[in-house]
Design a protein around this motif. Sequence first.
Motif, PDB file in Angstrom:
ATOM      1  N   LEU A   1      30.763  28.941  82.501  1.00  0.00           N
ATOM      2  CA  LEU A   1      29.859  27.794  82.373  1.00  0.00           C
ATOM      3  C   LEU A   1      28.511  28.216  81.773  1.00  0.00           C
ATOM      4  N   LEU A   2      27.954  29.315  82.268  1.00  0.00           N
ATOM      5  CA  LEU A   2      26.642  29.760  81.796  1.00  0.00           C
ATOM      6  C   LEU A   2      26.687  30.195  80.332  1.00  0.00           C
ATOM      7  N   LEU A   3      27.637  31.052  79.979  1.00  0.00           N
ATOM      8  CA  LEU A   3      27.684  31.586  78.609  1.00  0.00           C
ATOM      9  C   LEU A   3      28.104  30.513  77.601  1.00  0.00           C
ATOM     10  N   GLY A   4      28.995  29.607  77.988  1.00  0.00           N
ATOM     11  CA  GLY A   4      29.363  28.503  77.102  1.00  0.00           C
ATOM     12  C   GLY A   4      28.156  27.642  76.765  1.00  0.00           C
ATOM     13  N   THR A   5      27.335  27.363  77.781  1.00  0.00           N
ATOM     14  CA  THR A   5      26.119  26.565  77.576  1.00  0.00           C
ATOM     15  C   THR A   5      25.146  27.285  76.654  1.00  0.00           C
ATOM     16  N   LEU A   6      24.944  28.586  76.885  1.00  0.00           N
ATOM     17  CA  LEU A   6      23.981  29.361  76.085  1.00  0.00           C
ATOM     18  C   LEU A   6      24.422  29.472  74.621  1.00  0.00           C
ATOM     19  N   VAL A   7      25.727  29.624  74.394  1.00  0.00           N
ATOM     20  CA  VAL A   7      26.232  29.730  73.011  1.00  0.00           C
ATOM     21  C   VAL A   7      25.981  28.435  72.245  1.00  0.00           C
ATOM     22  N   SER A   8      26.292  27.288  72.876  1.00  0.00           N
ATOM     23  CA  SER A   8      26.087  26.002  72.211  1.00  0.00           C
ATOM     24  C   SER A   8      24.599  25.749  71.944  1.00  0.00           C
TER      25      SER A   8
END
Length: 554
Positions: A450-457
């Motif tokens: 959840l955290l890394l997906g958000t940061l990438v977008s």
Amino acid sequence: MDDGGGGLRLDMNVLDYLILALYFVTVLGVGFAARRAIRTSVDFFLSGRSLPAWVTGLAFVSANLGALEIIGMAANGAQYGVMTVHYYWIGAVPAMVFLGIVMMPFYYGSKVRSVPEYLRLRFNRPTHLLNALSFAVAQVLIAGVNLYALALVMQALLGWPLWTAIVVGAAIVLAYITIGGLSGAIYNEVLQFFVILAGLIPVTVIGLVKVGGVSGLMDAVRDSKLGEAGLHAWQDTGTTANPLGAHWIGIVFGLGFVLSFGYWTTNFAEVQRALSAKNMSAARRTPIIAAYPKLLIPLVTVIPGLVALVTVKGLGAESGDLQYNNAIPLLMRDLLPNGVLGVAVTGLLASFMAGMAANVSGFNTVFTYDIWQSYIRRDRSDEYYLRIGRWATVAAVVIGIGTAFIAAGFSNIMNYIQALFSVFNAPLFATFIIGMFWKRMSALAGFWSLLLGTLVSLSLYLLYKGGVVHFNSDLEESFWGAGLAFATAVVVAAIITPLTAPKRDEELRGLVYGMGGVDLKGDVLAGDAAWYRSPVLLGVIAVALAALFYIPVF
């Protein structure tokens, strides 16, 4: 036609203002009527889980049919043409059906009070807190967009300064949600659904008559800056040489799968309406009932956008009255007689209220249950949390006033909202869907995906805005941002899960597909067993209709 210089003011008369005043009195009356049923925090936040499917279904679609939707989709209709229907037929209906058939049994059956609470049970408290905070931020940002959309209308209607319109509009929504809680919001949303249609249908019909019917509109679009491409949904999507600047892969995967499933299946502002239904069957039918009006909404959003494109000279300016956002207010000014104008303006204000009420009621529930009760003040009385919920409502509206000025910086607010969805909803959907179908997925994998997906977008969006990465349009960036966020979350979950310990089977009952613990029949009422109330049958018909509707505009 006006060419932009302050010419958006609507010529309202006494009859128009009387219609508007009657609507405001009714809305506040519904809030006071709903207040009598509020005795506990569950009554305030989830309507005591007591509402019938037709009420929650209409509230579900109305909560989405905010001013953001109407002003934004009409703006998209003018800017991108018929390709805007993708947001409905591939970008909404399949996901709404999936929510009803597959995901609502887990939400409703586990008796969670919010979407973040489901993540706490499935994964752990850090994942829960991360989602609660990101959801709260997203809701006040989106509430700001709805407030700004209302302010555009009030500015056109009364000539008020933007900030005055924003503050007055916020005060009205604050009043009826603080008074009536979710029931006040939901019953008003049912009323607003019909008021919105009563406002938009005259704009559509009179607009079509003015341009010579459907064939006249098609001829005029061919002669506009969109050309023939403005009349097709899928033509030239093998490349990006189309009005949307998007490849079919981006439309199908980015919009049709990640963005739409991410929004409809995990956005608590929508799911909350289904959670307030009286039983499992009603909860499952809620988003599916909403899918049927959703199929037809393009008739009153996309068509007026196209009419504005061909009748409003100079539409599409970067600033001033001729921005795409003003397509609907400009048509109202040019086409509607008094009386009808009052109904149309009331419909737009109703749409704003429905959208913002959904954001605010979602925010106050998540803030109270998932942040305040879970991490700041535990084990207090129910009256205490009810009071906190009312204060959270006030806070959400006040912050929304601030975020409205962020939205004011975008000439097409729909582009802004899709960027928000790609950052907040896409990675959440990936984490959700993997966790719901893969019991081995660990708690740590849930948090990091959840955290890394958000940061990438978010990073892709900032690189695009900074000119480092190029896309053909803001919407193309949103499609790819959503797709990248989803892919990141999947890869992170696949890497971390084998390295970490899974949760025990007994902790996952009722939360993971195939683990049992979900009772689809236990609370079924006698009438729910009728074949025509089957969620699966209703859902299959809705998806088939969405596919059929594409044929004339392929």
